[in-house]
Design a protein around this motif. Structure first.
Motif, PDB file in Angstrom:
ATOM      1  N   GLU A  38       0.837  -1.203   0.000  1.00 58.99           N
ATOM      2  CA  GLU A  38       0.000   0.000   0.000  1.00 58.99           C
ATOM      3  C   GLU A  38       0.866   1.245   0.000  1.00 58.99           C
ATOM      4  O   GLU A  38       1.928   1.248   0.632  1.00 58.99           O
ATOM      5  N   ILE A  39       0.393   2.279  -0.652  1.00 65.01           N
ATOM      6  CA  ILE A  39       1.024   3.571  -0.449  1.00 65.01           C
ATOM      7  C   ILE A  39       0.209   4.291   0.614  1.00 65.01           C
ATOM      8  O   ILE A  39      -0.931   3.945   0.872  1.00 65.01           O
ATOM      9  N   GLY A  40       0.835   5.283   1.245  1.00 63.20           N
ATOM     10  CA  GLY A  40       0.102   6.018   2.264  1.00 63.20           C
ATOM     11  C   GLY A  40       0.550   5.670   3.661  1.00 63.20           C
ATOM     12  O   GLY A  40      -0.006   6.173   4.619  1.00 63.20           O
ATOM     13  N   GLU A  41       1.524   4.779   3.770  1.00 70.00           N
ATOM     14  CA  GLU A  41       2.248   4.545   5.021  1.00 70.00           C
ATOM     15  C   GLU A  41       1.557   3.659   6.044  1.00 70.00           C
ATOM     16  O   GLU A  41       2.208   3.046   6.863  1.00 70.00           O
ATOM     17  N   ILE A  42       0.259   3.590   6.074  1.00 69.00           N
ATOM     18  CA  ILE A  42      -0.389   2.713   7.054  1.00 69.00           C
ATOM     19  C   ILE A  42      -0.997   1.537   6.307  1.00 69.00           C
ATOM     20  O   ILE A  42      -1.893   1.718   5.480  1.00 69.00           O
ATOM     21  N   PRO A  43      -0.549   0.329   6.571  1.00 73.20           N
ATOM     22  CA  PRO A  43      -1.055  -0.825   5.825  1.00 73.20           C
ATOM     23  C   PRO A  43      -2.393  -1.336   6.364  1.00 73.20           C
ATOM     24  O   PRO A  43      -2.464  -2.383   6.983  1.00 73.20           O
ATOM     25  N   VAL A  44      -3.433  -0.564   6.136  1.00 75.10           N
ATOM     26  CA  VAL A  44      -4.763  -0.946   6.627  1.00 75.10           C
ATOM     27  C   VAL A  44      -5.192  -2.285   6.027  1.00 75.10           C
ATOM     28  O   VAL A  44      -5.701  -3.163   6.725  1.00 75.10           O
TER      29      VAL A  44
ATOM     30  N   ILE B 108       4.352  -5.211   2.415  1.00 76.53           N
ATOM     31  CA  ILE B 108       5.498  -4.468   1.890  1.00 76.53           C
ATOM     32  C   ILE B 108       5.150  -2.983   1.903  1.00 76.53           C
ATOM     33  O   ILE B 108       4.183  -2.563   1.262  1.00 76.53           O
ATOM     34  N   GLY B 109       5.928  -2.218   2.641  1.00 78.95           N
ATOM     35  CA  GLY B 109       5.697  -0.777   2.704  1.00 78.95           C
ATOM     36  C   GLY B 109       6.837  -0.033   2.032  1.00 78.95           C
ATOM     37  O   GLY B 109       7.716  -0.639   1.430  1.00 78.95           O
ATOM     38  N   GLY B 110       6.811   1.268   2.156  1.00 77.40           N
ATOM     39  CA  GLY B 110       7.918   2.083   1.679  1.00 77.40           C
ATOM     40  C   GLY B 110       7.849   2.455   0.221  1.00 77.40           C
ATOM     41  O   GLY B 110       8.776   3.060  -0.313  1.00 77.40           O
ATOM     42  N   GLY B 111       6.761   2.113  -0.450  1.00 81.94           N
ATOM     43  CA  GLY B 111       6.644   2.485  -1.858  1.00 81.94           C
ATOM     44  C   GLY B 111       5.875   1.441  -2.635  1.00 81.94           C
ATOM     45  O   GLY B 111       5.295   0.520  -2.064  1.00 81.94           O
TER      46      GLY B 111
END
Lengths: 171, 206
Positions: free
Chosen positions: B39-45, B60-63
């Protein structure tokens, strides 16, 4: 996440899409039942969407939230004011504390504006309903939490995360 | 290990479908399923919602995995193969990811792992076709996603009149002449069985 540091702008920047996420602890003296929490979450999503559009957004990509309590989970989201908002989940009993994570992804305004709209929408709806934003932390990941933990353990994990040094969550 | 991506623009119902497909594909535990969400937007809802389903989830975060963090995605695929050996990996890229780039990144991870590619299932939201295809807004991105699809799922058909489903199908057909088009409602389960069959039967063109 050490290897995930972006080296180049993401594809979404080419399309003017920006995202912002925040986690917060909300509390209220009077306990909140399921209907109250769902209505609040849905209104929060719409309020954020409305704020984004008023700041110049072209399109709401997806504004979504996850509300964890000691009595269950509620999820709410919207793809735009005209589309309304929708929630799922339930609470087995009234609660006085809520841990909420909101992720707003919007086209046409920069991240700073998405942040402003998200925080404004969250605070406005919370204040209208007598809730206090006890703590809030942006860009918080919940990766380390065990989602099969008991409800009490889970809430304790969230509390510890919000109490932690801000830098710890951004590594 | 077959890798299937559930792509499509933001808010089109990817997470809801992914959870439905994962349960159906697991066949009561007879198949091992892993989920990869980005996800983009930093919070993996979405990741949190999936983790509550008790599935094996990699967040996977960060982009975006189709570009910024493609190497992280490739490593995740390899680690899943090495540590968990699932029969199926269902990937939910960001709503702005380009499916063919996600496939390329998955293949990078598959150099040292025995993987096969499943279909790129691209969801198209029947409740906002004009908005999605508006070339002054998102059209360039959404049409690229549609062109990359092996299967196009017209989503949220429970929320629109039947004529709107036909209209959405015609609109996407103009950009992709070959993909199978499936009418989908993850709430009524319409189309879910068809997608499960497609994933199970899919053979990648060499």
């Amino acid at each position: 996440m050490d290897e995930s540091t972006p080296q180049t702008p993401g594809c979404y920047t080419e399309h003017g899409v920006s995202g912002y996420g925040v986690a917060a602890e909300l509390s209220r003296k009077e306990p909140m039942n399921e209907a109250f929490v769902r209505e609040m979450a849905e209104k929060m999503m719409l309020s954020i969407a409305r704020e984004c559009m008023s700041l110049g957004a072209k399109c709401i990509g997806h504004i979504k939230s996850h509300l964890k309590t000691s009595a269950g989970t509620i999820k709410a989201d919207t793809i735009g004011v005209a589309h309304g908002s929708y929630s799922t989940g339930g609470l087995s009993a009234p609660v006085d504390h809520i841990y909420i994570a909101i992720n707003s992804i919007v086209q046409g305004i920069p991240e700073d504006a998405v942040k402003a709209a998200t925080l404004e929408g969250m605070h406005e709806v919370a204040n209208q309903r007598g809730l206090t934003v006890v703590k809030e932390k942006e860009h918080s990941y919940f990766d380390e939490f065990d989602f099969v933990a008991s409800k009490q353990e889970y809430v304790e994990q969230l509390r510890q995360q919000l109490d932690a040094d801000p830098d710890e969550n951004e590594e | 290990m077959k890798i299937t991506q559930i792509a499509g623009f933001l808010g089109c119902g990817k997470t809801t479908l992914l959870l439905k497909l994962s349960r159906a594909l697991s066949d009561g535990g007879n198949r091992k399923i892993a989920l990869v969400v980005n996800e983009i937007g930093e919070i993996p809802v979405d990741g949190k919602i999936m983790e509550e389903s008790d599935m094996q989830v990699k967040d996977i975060g960060g982009g975006c995995i189709c570009c910024e963090v493609a190497s992280t995605f490739a490593k995740t695929i390899y680690r899943l193969y090495k540590d968990f050996k699932p029969d199926h990996v269902l990937v939910e890229p960001t709503g702005v990811a380009v499916p063919h780039q996600v496939k390329l990144a998955a293949r990078m991870g598959g150099r040292d792992a025995k993987i096969e590619m499943g279909p790129a299932i691209v969801l198209f939201d029947a409740t906002r076709p004009a908005e999605l295809l508006d070339m002054d807004m998102l059209g360039q991105l959404v049409t690229t996603q549609v062109k990359d699809a092996d299967v196009i799922a017209i989503s949220k058909i429970d929320a629109v009149e039947p004529g709107a489903v036909e209209d959405a199908s015609k609109r996407v057909r103009a950009y992709n002449a070959d993909a199978e088009i499936v009418a989908l409602s993850a709430f009524t389960d319409t189309g879910v069985d068809r997608l499960v069959e497609t994933i199970l039967d899919w053979k990648e063109a060499r």
